[in-house]
Scaffold this active site. Structure first.
Site, short mmCIF file in Angstrom:
data_model
loop_
_atom_site.label_atom_id
_atom_site.label_comp_id
_atom_site.label_asym_id
_atom_site.label_seq_id
_atom_site.Cartn_x
_atom_site.Cartn_y
_atom_site.Cartn_z
N GLU A 1 50.80 43.92 53.90
CA GLU A 1 51.79 43.43 52.88
C GLU A 1 53.44 43.67 53.44
OE1 GLU A 1 51.15 42.35 50.07
OE2 GLU A 1 49.08 42.82 49.61
N ASP B 1 41.27 34.74 53.02
CA ASP B 1 41.87 33.58 52.96
C ASP B 1 43.05 33.17 53.94
OD1 ASP B 1 43.31 36.00 52.16
OD2 ASP B 1 43.98 35.32 50.32
N GLU C 1 41.23 36.97 37.40
CA GLU C 1 41.18 37.22 38.83
C GLU C 1 39.97 36.93 39.37
OE1 GLU C 1 43.73 39.95 41.04
OE2 GLU C 1 43.68 37.86 40.24
N GLU D 1 49.17 31.12 43.91
CA GLU D 1 48.40 30.31 44.84
C GLU D 1 47.95 29.03 43.96
OE1 GLU D 1 47.94 34.36 46.44
OE2 GLU D 1 47.73 33.54 44.62
N THR E 1 52.50 32.67 54.38
CA THR E 1 51.50 32.90 53.39
C THR E 1 52.44 33.40 52.03
OG1 THR E 1 49.22 33.82 52.58
CG2 THR E 1 50.86 35.34 53.83
#
Length: 889
Positions: free
Chosen positions: A86, A233, A327, A345, A431
């Site tokens: 993160e 991902d 989710e 996304e 991302t």
């Protein structure tokens, strides 16, 4: 613009904004949320994450001031443990993205003329602070690092972990390589490449898939399921984008190899289902998580447009059904995990599909996203995450990626070229949607372009070219072609997949039949009890009224009887489970609509299996609340004049729920709320409660009845003590404020400027058509009732269930949802918290406030202390629940 200002006004210098309570989230000052808090490092996360978004939105003056704030105020040397992943994508990426656009503006000559690479210096400092995490034999980084003490240091409080997710270790190359190219210091790119090399070497060779989590020391796969969602991902994303940014052929070779495996095993158009890496033809789960919504956008970049359109359309149909993308959701499109933290996304994929196709359909998709955000997520100080998409309840949370990504992609979706002050095509998105310039591919190339790695799979596919596919060649601007792909999928959610045959049903189709079927069993039948004894099954009456069945194979009359007993137990477990699912009802909502709440507070309520079905009465029941006497409601109401035409409040216990309902209905109440008598209970920490009937005909009860746990009930009781007249709305799910106050006087500062009143009827109708059916709402992942399978080893099995599984619940017989007991219905959903009104300077139109509203605001301010106490308790409960609820996402 107003949202950024609100964040700065109410939250700075905190890492994130808490939009319900209009304050900043500072780690250590708020109850821990577990791993979610690892993104917070006391480094003004949201401000850094939003830097390049300001330039995209042409807010250059605000960007210049924000950069000065970061340089002046942000400290990267805090004694705090943060997530390497993160911190890399949000903070390091944010600093590099900010530096990229800062030097671009400086070159243009109007802004940032004073800038001298300060953001890059901070990025380099942070890069060095992340490097200790790579001190492993494999080269895979530890998942966490202490910004001040690194890893393994006595004061670091980290360095004992053994596992990390594939995306966590494989989503570093863009930021680390950019840092090396910008600074000329190669060590960062070297470390990121080594981690990618190791993951590639450890792929499952027969399937060319990777697992979700890996041991950072041995390289063994810890979780061997594989997909394109959570945990993996962005690993795939960074392989393709690393080729685009760095020009290294090996990254494209790896991506193409993985992509071939994904399309061979995981892609089941329009679905993307996880599989086992060693047995890729076997599905690992029957649900999908929302993070896979990025994949259609990646497929656009790869040039494979058809499957991108198919998956995107399926996701859009789910959104139209639930307003947001849950989710997680099942293969038949039911809610699996009901949260939605405003993830970007899907907006990202929508933007890329529009860029590739030029189809105005995707502009309509973007418009729907914006309308839903304004209608259901917008609160006075920002946008609040959805705790439960089924009820519309909020969470006091607005992650930094909402400003960094969601706003950026939605703006770019609608922006014309002349709206941009620079060419977005000169950059690649990380991302986290940070901008890195493509000219980095030819700058400071201190590393050999060809990675040392093993052989690649030979792939006979015309799409796998050495250059990035040109979508204008592969897919001309022909909107009708895209429409022809979407058309078969437009009803895919409404016409959900047929239910498969269960294992128990399959076993019943062949082989010898047991002498007694579970569905025929009667606990009061002496003959049945004798048959159970012969099969080695004993019946135990529990103190709470339930019945437990336990089989001891050695006590059966014969081996054949023991086999019959085992088959009977399996039937009983399946039958009990099926009964619980059939009896499940979705959660309901209690919305406080009077001053000073005005519909912002939504409490999650348990439904009743009798009385008015709120799912069939979309308007709900609205009225002022009144406490009844006696408070338990178990005898004739002695204050009917106070209850008439109001919603009655009563305490749980001492009699059946149906009896309480009949008594208040007789007194003239239009609805009832039962408050749990268990001190401290909350829907945040307990499964939702479902009120059962009394085993008799309850058709005479016509008013709606809802159940609130103790904490939620106290919100209403405290509001009564504070404001006396409290009006609530009982409904199947929270209503937007414009609907609640339609035809009524609305305080100006809660009017949503993006909602047009003349379109209210049409929008309300559309929303109703998109609501999930009550039978589809409960999550399949949650425990559904007082039935459990308890194998005890040694040929022994156990089940707790209803002695008469198909009979309705009553006070005298055990059942999945017995009266005044705690059946497990659908999972917990957050109730919204009361909030103080925002101060001047927020996004609300202050000039429209009337004198009456000013007086109301003063009245609210004068009474704020007790409500602050409520807020503190409520948020503490939310945080405690989230620690319990922590999941893979």
């Amino acid at each position: 613009d107003s949202l950024f200002c609100s964040q700065q006004e109410h939250a700075y210098p905190a890492d994130e904004l808490m939009p319900l309570t209009c304050r900043g989230r500072v780690r250590g000052q708020e109850p821990s949320r577990g791993d979610v808090d690892d993104a917070l490092g006391k480094f003004s996360l949201t401000l850094i994450d939003t830097l390049d978004t300001l330039v995209v939105l042409n807010k250059t003056k605000e960007f210049e001031e924000a950069v000065k704030k970061v340089i002046k105020d942000v400290n990267l040397d805090n004694d705090i443990v943060v997530s390497v992943f993160e911190t890399n994508i949000r903070v390091l990426g944010g600093l590099l993205g900010g530096h990229s656009v800062a030097i671009m503006l400086k070159e243009k000559g109007e802004y940032m003329q004073w800038y001298n690479g300060e953001l890059l210096h901070m990025a380099k400092e942070l890069g060095y602070k992340l490097l200790p995490a790579f001190n492993t034999t494999s080269g895979l980084p530890y998942p966490r690092v202490n910004l001040k003490f690194g890893v393994r240091h006595p004061e670091a409080r980290t360095g004992t972990e053994t596992d990390t997710c594939t995306a966590c270790a494989g989503t570093l190359i863009l930021e680390f390589a950019a840092l090396s190219r910008f600074t000329g210091t190669s060590i960062f790119e070297e470390y990121a490449r080594k981690a990618l090399d190791f993951i590639w070497e450890k792929r499952q060779r027969s399937s060319n898939l990777v697992g979700v989590t890996i041991n950072i020391h041995t390289g063994d796969w810890v979780r061997k399921d594989s997909g394109v969602g959570a945990g993996i991902d962005s690993y795939y994303e960074y392989l393709l984008k690393a080729y685009v940014l760095l020009g290294d052929d090996s990254f494209l070779e790896r991506f193409n190899t993985h992509y071939d495996a994904i399309m061979r095993y995981i892609s089941q158009p329009p679905l993307l289902l996880d599989v086992h890496i060693h047995k890729p033809m076997l599905n690992a789960r029957t649900w999908m998580d929302s993070l896979l919504a990025f994949f259609p956008g990646l497929q656009v970049l790869k040039g494979d447009i058809r499957p991108a359109i198919e998956t995107h359309e399926m996701l859009y149909q789910v959104i139209k059904k639930h307003n947001f993308l849950p989710e997680a959701f099942t293969t038949d499109f039911r809610v699996h995990w009901a949260q939605h933290p405003l993830r970007p996304e899907f907006a990202e994929s929508t933007y890329f599909l529009y860029k590739a196709t030029g189809d105005p359909y995707y502009l309509e998709v973007g418009k729907t996203l914006i309308e839903n955000l304004n209608k259901y997520a917008r609160v006075p100080c920002g946008f609040a995450a959805m705790k439960d998409v089924r009820t519309g309840s909020h969470e006091d949370r607005m992650d930094s990626f909402f400003l960094a990504e969601m706003f950026k992609y939605l703006y770019l979706l609608f922006a014309d070229k002349e709206d941009m002050i620079f060419d977005i095509e000169d950059y690649i998105f990380t991302t986290e949607a940070h901008l890195l310039p493509l000219w980095l591919s030819t700058t400071n190339q201190t590393i050999s372009k060809k990675n040392i790695s093993t052989e690649y799979t030979e792939l006979d596919d015309s799409n796998f070219d050495w250059t990035c596919p040109n979508t204008q060649i592969l897919f001309p601007n022909d909107p009708m072609f895209a429409q022809s792909i979407r058309e078969p999928l437009k009803n895919v959610v409404d016409k959900s997949c047929p239910r498969g045959i269960s294992r128990a049903e399959e076993s019943l189709g062949s082989g010898p039949k047991p002498p007694l079927r579970a569905r025929d069993f009667m606990a009061s039948n002496p003959e049945h009890l004798e048959i159970l004894k012969k099969m080695g099954v004993s019946l135990i009456h529990l103190k709470d009224g339930r019945v437990q069945l336990v089989q001891h194979a050695v006590q059966a009359a014969s081996s054949l009887d023991a086999e019959d007993g085992l088959r009977f137990m399996q039937e009983m477990i399946e039958l009990s489970s099926q009964q619980q699912k059939e009896q499940q009802l979705p959660p309901r909502a209690v919305q406080i609509v009077s001053h000073p709440f005005f519909g912002r507070v939504v409490l999650t309520a348990g439904p009743a299996q009798f009385g008015m079905d709120l799912s069939k009465h979309k308007a709900g029941t609205r009225g002022f609340v009144a406490t009844i006497k006696p408070y338990n409601g178990c005898s004739e109401i002695t204050n009917p004049e106070a209850v008439k035409e109001k919603i009655a409040l009563m305490q749980r216990g001492q009699c059946m729920f149906a009896e309480k309902a009949r008594n208040i209905q007789k007194a003239g109440a239009i609805g009832g709320i039962v408050i749990d008598d268990n001190e401290g209970s909350s829907s945040d920490t307990a499964p939702l409660f479902q009120m059962a009937g009394d085993g008799k005909n309850t058709d005479d009860i016509t008013i709606p009845m809802l159940f609130l746990f103790n904490k939620e009930g106290n919100i209403i009781l405290d509001a009564i003590r504070e404001y006396e007249a409290v009006e609530v709305l009982l409904s199947d799910k929270a209503k937007d404020r414009a609907t609640i106050f339609k035809g009524k006087m609305i305080p100006n500062y809660i009017i949503d400027s993006n909602l047009e009143m003349e379109n209210m009827d049409q929008k309300s109708s559309e929303n109703d058509s998109h609501k999930p059916n009550s039978e589809e709402a409960p999550s399949e992942s949650q425990d559904a009732g007082a039935v459990s399978e308890e194998p005890e080893g040694g040929g022994e099995s156990s089940a707790v269930g209803d002695p008469e599984p198909l009979s309705p619940a009553s006070a005298d017989t055990a059942s999945v949802s017995m009266a005044d007991q705690d059946p497990r219905a659908s999972g917990p959903a957050e109730a919204g918290a009361p909030e103080p009104a925002c101060t001047p300077g927020d996004s609300q139109p202050q000039e429209q406030n009337t004198q009456t509203e000013a007086n109301s605001k003063a009245h609210w301010d004068s009474k704020v202390q007790p409500m602050e106490s409520i807020l503190a308790d409520w948020n503490e409960d939310i945080e405690a629940f989230e620690m319990m609820e922590k999941d893979e996402l």
